[in-house]
Design an enzyme around this catalytic site. Structure first.
Site, PDB file in Angstrom:
ATOM      1  CB  SER A  34      -0.952   0.014   1.160  1.00 53.10           C
ATOM      2  OG  SER A  34      -0.236  -0.001   2.542  1.00 53.10           O
ATOM      3  CG  ASP A 328      -4.678   5.086   6.908  1.00 55.76           C
ATOM      4  OD1 ASP A 328      -3.628   4.779   7.191  1.00 55.76           O
ATOM      5  OD2 ASP A 328      -5.161   4.348   5.852  1.00 55.76           O
ATOM      6  CG  HIS A 331      -1.636   3.529   4.767  1.00 58.01           C
ATOM      7  ND1 HIS A 331      -2.935   3.171   5.258  1.00 58.01           N
ATOM      8  CD2 HIS A 331      -0.752   2.689   4.202  1.00 58.01           C
ATOM      9  CE1 HIS A 331      -2.670   1.740   4.850  1.00 58.01           C
ATOM     10  NE2 HIS A 331      -1.442   1.463   4.196  1.00 58.01           N
TER      11      HIS A 331
END
Length: 353
Positions: A34, A328, A331
């Site tokens: 990610s 978040d 991240h």
């Protein structure tokens, strides 16, 4: 007259420098998780997605592209800094085609890792499948540009690998110990060696497919992610040093791997891109970078939410993500991504310019 000639000379030198950069790095090709996924997971059946608001609220046009951030991710900034293009598209996104991918593409999948067992946790694209997509991409590139030009792009392109965090936090430490679990099979040192072997084989696979300029990415201080701090009750919500130590140890193994492969593989230019210390500096001295908050994230309560838990209508989300290190619970914000990318370009990737 002499002054005009001098200015003309400087301009010519600048244009030559720019053309050399473009010639040396015609594309940026990305593999991993990610940290570098620009939306591939939008097109597979998984809950590991971020193609909805408030993700992307600070991206071009406020679009939620599937990047796990409020805006751009590190590889977008790296591509821009290297003079390639401002953003790198996802390979599975039908809005793009080989004419877009010829100058840069990401095969990355959020929630994946080096270990196939990690990708199974949330049913995402394993690293071996990313390599298969890369092989398909090479076929498309040769059909589009011809064999000679395509091979030139492949050999001169920067190949970026960014993975490993999920192997530890989503798999090794998160899965219950029992038959078949990695914690039952490996000590933490043994698991690090297992992952490093996979990383080595992946680099060799890229090399055998024609890649020569490769960046192997290290892990950040993963014990300082808001999710880990939130659950660190006994440690008063400070960074989990055990996880940071694991990241640092694994980075040492990857760094050694880079030295080894540079000696073994003729013509390869392999660098270790280590974000750990730059990231730790941000967390320890946030005010130097204009941040106010490090322990929690911008999205929702900032303690544990990511993905679908980061709801568009959460009354708790921050108004200015630039004041937060994390977007978040797992991240970084766009601003943090930019700082880390700038560090990586200057400390590791500058040799390709």
């Amino acid at each position: 007259m002499a002054y005009a000639y001098f200015i003309w000379f400087l301009l010519c030198q600048f244009l030559v420098f720019v053309s050399e950069i473009q010639a040396k790095l015609p594309a940026v090709i990305v593999f991993g998780d990610s940290s570098v996924d620009a939306g591939n997971n939008n097109f597979i059946p998984t809950v590991a997605r971020s193609n909805f608001q408030p993700y992307g609220r600070d991206f071009n046009g406020g679009r939620a592209t599937g990047r796990f951030s409020n805006g751009k991710i590190a590889t977008d900034f790296i591509s821009e800094a290297l003079g390639v293009k401002p953003t790198i598209p996802a390979y599975l996104d039908p809005a793009y085609n080989i004419s877009d991918f010829a100058t840069g593409v990401t095969f990355a999948s959020a929630a994946t890792g080096y270990d196939n067992a990690t990708s199974n946790v949330l049913a995402v694209i394993p690293l071996w499948k990313e390599l298969e997509y890369y092989k398909d991409y090479q076929k498309l590139l040769r059909a589009y540009l011809g064999e000679t030009k395509a091979n030139e792009i492949i050999s001169e392109a920067l190949h970026v690998i960014s993975a490993g965090t999920n192997d530890f936090l989503e798999n090794y430490y998160a899965m219950p110990a029992g038959p078949g679990s990695r914690r039952t099979q490996f000590t933490i040192t043994g698991y690090q060696d297992f992952l490093a072997d996979i990383a080595q084989n992946f680099v060799k696979s890229l090399y055998n497919l024609g890649a020569r300029k490769i960046s192997l990415g290290g892990l950040p201080p993963m014990g300082c992610m808001p999710l880990e701090r939130t659950t660190n009750l006994m440690g008063q919500h400070e960074c989990v040093e055990r996880y940071n130590n694991v990241a640092s140890q694994f980075n040492g193994k990857l760094s050694g791997l880079v030295l080894k492969l540079n000696k073994e593989l003729p013509g390869i230019k392999l660098v270790f891109s280590n974000p750990y210390f730059a990231f730790m500096q941000i967390i320890r001295r946030p005010a130097l970078y204009g941040f106010d908050v490090t322990a929690v994230a911008c999205c929702a309560t900032g303690m544990f939410e990511m993905g679908y838990a980061c709801a568009r209508d959460s009354m708790f989300s921050c108004t200015n993500a630039d004041k937060y290190v994390f977007w978040d619970a797992f991240h970084p914000t766009q601003k943090t991504n930019r700082i880390i990318a700038d560090h990586v370009v200057k400390s590791a990737l500058a040799k390709f310019l």
